[in-house]
Design an enzyme around this catalytic site. Structure first.
Site, PDB file in Angstrom:
ATOM      1  CG  HIS A  48      46.083  43.292  40.851  1.00  0.00           C
ATOM      2  ND1 HIS A  48      46.236  44.032  39.708  1.00  0.00           N
ATOM      3  CD2 HIS A  48      44.820  42.785  40.789  1.00  0.00           C
ATOM      4  CE1 HIS A  48      45.129  43.986  38.995  1.00  0.00           C
ATOM      5  NE2 HIS A  48      44.256  43.223  39.629  1.00  0.00           N
ATOM      6  CD  GLN A 148      39.711  36.707  41.266  1.00  0.00           C
ATOM      7  OE1 GLN A 148      40.492  36.568  42.188  1.00  0.00           O
ATOM      8  NE2 GLN A 148      39.659  37.827  40.544  1.00  0.00           N
ATOM      9  CD  GLU A 150      37.924  39.408  38.242  1.00  0.00           C
ATOM     10  OE1 GLU A 150      37.963  40.176  39.209  1.00  0.00           O
ATOM     11  OE2 GLU A 150      38.918  38.740  37.882  1.00  0.00           O
ATOM     12  CG  ASP A 176      38.694  43.465  37.477  1.00  0.00           C
ATOM     13  OD1 ASP A 176      39.069  44.311  36.647  1.00  0.00           O
ATOM     14  OD2 ASP A 176      39.476  42.871  38.240  1.00  0.00           O
TER      15      ASP A 176
HETATM   16  C1  3PY Z   1      38.097  42.468  42.097  1.00  0.00           C
HETATM   17  O1  3PY Z   1      37.384  43.042  42.934  1.00  0.00           O
HETATM   18  O2  3PY Z   1      38.077  42.721  40.904  1.00  0.00           O
HETATM   19  C2  3PY Z   1      39.016  41.414  42.545  1.00  0.00           C
HETATM   20  O3  3PY Z   1      39.662  40.811  41.754  1.00  0.00           O
HETATM   21  C3  3PY Z   1      39.153  41.159  44.000  1.00  0.00           C
HETATM   22  O4  3PY Z   1      39.518  42.263  44.669  1.00  0.00           O
HETATM   23 MG    MG Z   2      39.542  41.539  39.809  1.00  0.00          MG
END
Ligand code: 3PY
Ligand code: MG
Length: 257
Positions: A48, A148, A150, A176
């Protein structure tokens, strides 16, 4: 980055926690300042932020000067070996939703026997070939691999994901995740918190290190009390904004007296 620094980072996580911000600014001064303030790591953000592999080299140099661990969140798997080549101590990969994807990450991030990372020893991580080949390949796999989780699919496949060897930290992305529940941005909504809690508990049962993102004191307290070891606290731009708001308020109060 030296193996000793990574070992110390692990020791801290096993004994409690590490904490650090995401970085979106393109000036390495912010990375140095984070290190001098006692942060354990910085997450240099390619998902980002505007940073390129070229600009990140100087962020990583700054991190090494100030003794803070440089992790890079890549935009896609294709960037993994490039950011390790410039000296990132760890990689963080967004939107992993299956064991197959997690395995692909490890393949990209590690040399034989753990993976199939493309080999080059003329890169910054190998001191541009000044480091002995044997030393480089002995040390090069001592990096952190953070994935991650998410989305809803990640939760459905959590058991298989947790079995993938070579993953160091499971990182929950609350933003996310909230979107995947149809609640974009509502990171403290009970439905989001419940899923986050579930991932934390299931990871902890398996003795897997877990991380998440928070952007205020209440959520920092909540997730550190829940035993999250890798605490990703806010973003350089947001921290600077809040500091400016604070200064503005001080002046307003002085004027009101
Ligand atoms: C999210 O919260 O989706 C992230 O990738 C970390 O901020
Ligand atoms: Mg994210």
């Amino acid at each position: 980055m030296g193996m000793a620094i990574i070992e110390e980072f692990y020791r801290k996580m096993r004994n409690g926690y590490v904490i650090g911000p995401f970085m979106k600014t393109c000036d390495p001064a912010f990375v140095e300042a984070a290190g001098y303030a006692g942060m354990d790591f910085v997450i240099l953000d390619m998902e980002h932020g505007p940073a390129s592999v070229e600009s990140l080299q100087n962020h990583i140099r700054a991190a090494q000067v100030a003794g803070v661990l440089p992790v890079v969140r890549v935009g896609s798997c294709g960037d993994i070996s490039r950011v390790l080549d410039i000296g990132a101590a760890g990689v963080q990969i967004p939107q992993i939703s299956s064991a197959k994807e997690a395995e692909a990450v490890v393949r990209e991030a590690k040399y034989f026997p753990e993976g199939e990372r493309g080999v080059c020893r003329f890169v910054r991580a190998a001191k541009y070939s000044a480091m002995e080949k044997s030393e480089y390949f002995r040390k090069a796999n001592h990096t952190l691999v953070i994935i991650q989780l998410e989305g809803q699919q990640a939760l459905e496949n959590l058991n298989e994901i947790m079995e993938v060897p070579g993953i160091d930290i499971l990182f929950i992305g609350p933003y996310d995740l909230s979107q995947s529940l149809g609640l974009p941005g509502q990171t403290t909504h009970p439905a989001v918190v419940e899923q986050m809690q579930e991932i934390v508990e299931r990871a902890k049962k398996k003795h897997i290190l877990v991380g998440t993102f928070m952007d205020n004191k209440e959520t920092l307290r909540k997730w550190s009390n829940a035993g999250v070891q890798y605490l990703s606290y806010s973003v350089d731009t947001g921290i600077f904004y809040e500091a400016c708001v604070w200064v503005r308020k001080q002046m307003n109060q002085i004027n009101a007296c």
